[in-house]
Every structure is written in C-alpha cells, then in structure tokens.
Scaffold this active site. Sequence first.
Site, PDB file in Angstrom:
ATOM      1  N   TYR A   1       2.568  -7.685  -2.339  1.00  0.00           N
ATOM      2  CA  TYR A   1       2.002  -6.352  -2.071  1.00  0.00           C
ATOM      3  C   TYR A   1       3.007  -5.263  -2.430  1.00  0.00           C
ATOM      4  O   TYR A   1       2.676  -4.281  -3.109  1.00  0.00           O
ATOM      5  CB  TYR A   1       1.621  -6.270  -0.590  1.00  0.00           C
ATOM      6  CG  TYR A   1       0.845  -5.035  -0.195  1.00  0.00           C
ATOM      7  CD1 TYR A   1      -0.534  -4.986  -0.345  1.00  0.00           C
ATOM      8  CD2 TYR A   1       1.491  -3.935   0.356  1.00  0.00           C
ATOM      9  CE1 TYR A   1      -1.258  -3.863   0.032  1.00  0.00           C
ATOM     10  CE2 TYR A   1       0.781  -2.807   0.739  1.00  0.00           C
ATOM     11  CZ  TYR A   1      -0.593  -2.771   0.575  1.00  0.00           C
ATOM     12  OH  TYR A   1      -1.292  -1.655   0.956  1.00  0.00           O
TER      13      TYR A   1
ATOM     14  N   SER B   1       0.876   3.081  -1.638  1.00  0.00           N
ATOM     15  CA  SER B   1       1.171   2.772  -0.229  1.00  0.00           C
ATOM     16  C   SER B   1       2.582   3.253   0.062  1.00  0.00           C
ATOM     17  O   SER B   1       3.384   3.434  -0.868  1.00  0.00           O
ATOM     18  CB  SER B   1       1.105   1.253  -0.031  1.00  0.00           C
ATOM     19  OG  SER B   1       1.652   0.875   1.213  1.00  0.00           O
TER      20      SER B   1
HETATM   21  P1  NAD Z   1     -10.317  -2.611   2.843  1.00  0.00           P
HETATM   22  O1  NAD Z   1     -10.178  -4.085   2.921  1.00  0.00           O
HETATM   23  O2  NAD Z   1     -11.125  -1.884   3.858  1.00  0.00           O
HETATM   24  O3  NAD Z   1     -10.869  -2.192   1.421  1.00  0.00           O
HETATM   25  C1  NAD Z   1     -10.486  -2.839   0.250  1.00  0.00           C
HETATM   26  C2  NAD Z   1     -11.574  -2.621  -0.761  1.00  0.00           C
HETATM   27  O4  NAD Z   1     -11.240  -3.340  -1.955  1.00  0.00           O
HETATM   28  C3  NAD Z   1     -12.921  -3.172  -0.284  1.00  0.00           C
HETATM   29  O5  NAD Z   1     -13.961  -2.322  -0.708  1.00  0.00           O
HETATM   30  C4  NAD Z   1     -12.995  -4.505  -0.986  1.00  0.00           C
HETATM   31  O6  NAD Z   1     -14.320  -4.951  -1.149  1.00  0.00           O
HETATM   32  C5  NAD Z   1     -12.336  -4.155  -2.295  1.00  0.00           C
HETATM   33  N1  NAD Z   1     -11.904  -5.327  -3.042  1.00  0.00           N
HETATM   34  C6  NAD Z   1     -11.142  -6.363  -2.611  1.00  0.00           C
HETATM   35  N2  NAD Z   1     -11.033  -7.280  -3.582  1.00  0.00           N
HETATM   36  C7  NAD Z   1     -11.726  -6.803  -4.643  1.00  0.00           C
HETATM   37  C8  NAD Z   1     -12.003  -7.318  -5.935  1.00  0.00           C
HETATM   38  N3  NAD Z   1     -11.555  -8.514  -6.344  1.00  0.00           N
HETATM   39  N4  NAD Z   1     -12.779  -6.575  -6.757  1.00  0.00           N
HETATM   40  C9  NAD Z   1     -13.289  -5.394  -6.352  1.00  0.00           C
HETATM   41  N5  NAD Z   1     -13.059  -4.871  -5.152  1.00  0.00           N
HETATM   42  C10 NAD Z   1     -12.289  -5.569  -4.302  1.00  0.00           C
HETATM   43  O7  NAD Z   1      -8.821  -2.038   2.787  1.00  0.00           O
HETATM   44  P2  NAD Z   1      -8.237  -0.543   2.818  1.00  0.00           P
HETATM   45  O8  NAD Z   1      -7.261  -0.503   3.925  1.00  0.00           O
HETATM   46  O9  NAD Z   1      -9.298   0.461   2.744  1.00  0.00           O
HETATM   47  O10 NAD Z   1      -7.374  -0.547   1.478  1.00  0.00           O
HETATM   48  C11 NAD Z   1      -7.710   0.206   0.350  1.00  0.00           C
HETATM   49  C12 NAD Z   1      -6.457   0.479  -0.469  1.00  0.00           C
HETATM   50  O11 NAD Z   1      -5.546   1.252   0.317  1.00  0.00           O
HETATM   51  C13 NAD Z   1      -5.711  -0.782  -0.876  1.00  0.00           C
HETATM   52  O12 NAD Z   1      -5.207  -0.630  -2.189  1.00  0.00           O
HETATM   53  C14 NAD Z   1      -4.563  -0.828   0.119  1.00  0.00           C
HETATM   54  O13 NAD Z   1      -3.455  -1.506  -0.385  1.00  0.00           O
HETATM   55  C15 NAD Z   1      -4.278   0.658   0.300  1.00  0.00           C
HETATM   56  N6  NAD Z   1      -3.552   0.974   1.528  1.00  0.00           N
HETATM   57  C16 NAD Z   1      -4.104   0.715   2.742  1.00  0.00           C
HETATM   58  C17 NAD Z   1      -3.372   1.047   3.880  1.00  0.00           C
HETATM   59  C18 NAD Z   1      -3.913   0.816   5.243  1.00  0.00           C
HETATM   60  O14 NAD Z   1      -3.179   1.005   6.213  1.00  0.00           O
HETATM   61  N7  NAD Z   1      -5.175   0.456   5.397  1.00  0.00           N
HETATM   62  C19 NAD Z   1      -2.109   1.613   3.770  1.00  0.00           C
HETATM   63  C20 NAD Z   1      -1.585   1.861   2.507  1.00  0.00           C
HETATM   64  C21 NAD Z   1      -2.326   1.541   1.388  1.00  0.00           C
END
Ligand code: NAD
Length: 257
Positions: free
Chosen positions: A152, A139
């Site tokens: 985080y 991130s």
């Molecule tokens: P999201 O909530 O759409 O997806 C998260 C995924 O992780 C889902 O498929 C969920 O089911 C899974 N998950 C959660 N807990 C879990 C567990 N205990 N075991 C297995 N799977 C689990 O969120 P996202 O925005 O797609 O985030 C995905 C990644 O990207 C994360 O690591 C997040 O930190 C990172 N990220 C997101 C953003 C953003 O703006 N959305 C920015 C930077 C980084």
Amino acid sequence: MTLSGKTAVVTGSNSGIGLGVARELARAGANVVLNSFTDRPEDHQLAADLATEFGVGVRYIQADLSNGDQARALIETAGRCDILVNNAGIQHVAPIDEFPVDKWNAIIDINLSSAFHTTAAALPMMRAAGWGRVVNIASAHGLTASPYKSAYVAAKHGIVGLTKVTALETAREPITCNAICPGYVATPLVEAQIPDTMKKYNMSREEVVEKVLLERQPSKQFATVEQLGGTTVFLCSSAADQITGTTISVDGGWTAL
Ligand code: NAD
C-alpha cells in the site's frame, strides 16, 4: 461554482471516498461516471439515484481495474472524461516476509497501475476538450510509511510520483494533476482493518480507533468523504488553475508531526 457540461469519471465509486467525491462533483453540476468491478442492480440503482438527486447525467460502468485493458476500456466507454478521479484502492496488512504475493500484485495493479492506464486513456480526451483535471486519491501513506503496509505504501508513494510526472507532461496545457492525501477516513476500507487489528493488539474497537487508527492523526477525528469531495471540487475550480503536480493533505495534521 459550476462544473456543468463537464464529465467526471471516478474509479471505485460505489462506496466510500469515491462515492463521496462523485456526490460532490454531481452537486457541483458535473455529469458523473461511477465505477467498480461489480455489476449488480444496486450499482446501477446508485447511479439512477444520484442522477435524480442532483439533476445530472450519471452512468455506472463496470470495470475491474486490476486489469489494465479494462481500466483503459472504462475511459473509452465513458466516451468523454474532463475530470478523472483515480480513487479505486484496496488494502492488505502483513509483515513483508509474510506478505502474500497475490495481494502485493493486486494492490500495485489496483492502487497504482490502474491510474497509469486511465490517465493514458483520458489525456487525449482532455486535450481534445481543451481542459482537464486529474485528481489522484493517494494517502498520508503516499508521504509517510507504517509497518505491515508495504504494498500500500509503495503504491501510494508511486501514485504521488505519477502525479508529478503527469503534471509536468501537461504543464503547458489547461490540464492539471494533483494528489489528495487523506489521513484516516471512516469508510468500509478502514472498517475492514478493525477486526484484525483488535485481534493483533488484543484491544477493544474503541481502543483500536483512538490508539491505533487515529494514533497519528492529531485532530483525533476521521476526515469525511464530503471533505474529500469538497477538496476535489476545489481542484476542479479556476482558483486551482496553477495548482499542479502537488499533494494536498486532508489528514488532521498527521504529516505535520
Ligand atoms: P472502499 O473500500 O470504501 O472503496 C474502494 C472502492 O474501490 C470501492 O468502490 C471498490 O468497489 C473499488 N474497487 C476495489 N477493487 C476494485 C477493482 N479491482 N476494480 C474497480 N474498483 C475496485 O475504500 P475507501 O476508503 O473509500 O478508499 C478509496 C481510496 O481512498 C483508496 O484508494 C484508498 O487507498 C484511499 N484512502 C482511504 C483512506 C481511508 O481512511 N479510508 C485513507 C487514505 C486513502
């Protein structure tokens, strides 16, 4: 470019960025393993739909990545892992002195420790196959900080460190490890932060999006899951053979500020 014959395991891929990355890897010809902690008919249907759309093998494997044994079992059950995308992640926002301990532990376990376990299980498979790619979805918070996101930010800085160590330990092998550092991407994880932030600052949804969420994103646009998938596919290409141990920001200029 084609990734046909490769198997990609993408953690946390039944929604958001993980699903977007899985789709782009499948489009590039890779067989894909989808994962989350749920085991619903729609999770398996998602895999079947992806297989039909892209003509590749797709399986859904349930594993709760807050548990290290289940994280390792995910890779063992996949049986093959040429491309490992550590993406699963959760968020919680609170000041340090009010931060619930169970939330701290869950964020460190899911966002950081799971990647240690999956990487440990996948590297021997990559070595046996003579090729491998580890892509950690970190991130902008792996490189900078924001208040109220202690767990985080700590986990994401941690995964950038793990990325560097994995790269050094595999540097003499045809295996690379890099981290992608997205700014804000429109996904359920970001959506979930909006109501609390609206309440906290007494703002409308639009104000939260522009003034809070995208405040530090100079482009004033969310990154897309397709762009993150495309970056992952690039890191799996031969053009990226000598890119290892580094971070690639997909953040509309956030970390240039
Ligand atoms: P999201 O909530 O759409 O997806 C998260 C995924 O992780 C889902 O498929 C969920 O089911 C899974 N998950 C959660 N807990 C879990 C567990 N205990 N075991 C297995 N799977 C689990 O969120 P996202 O925005 O797609 O985030 C995905 C990644 O990207 C994360 O690591 C997040 O930190 C990172 N990220 C997101 C953003 C953003 O703006 N959305 C920015 C930077 C980084």
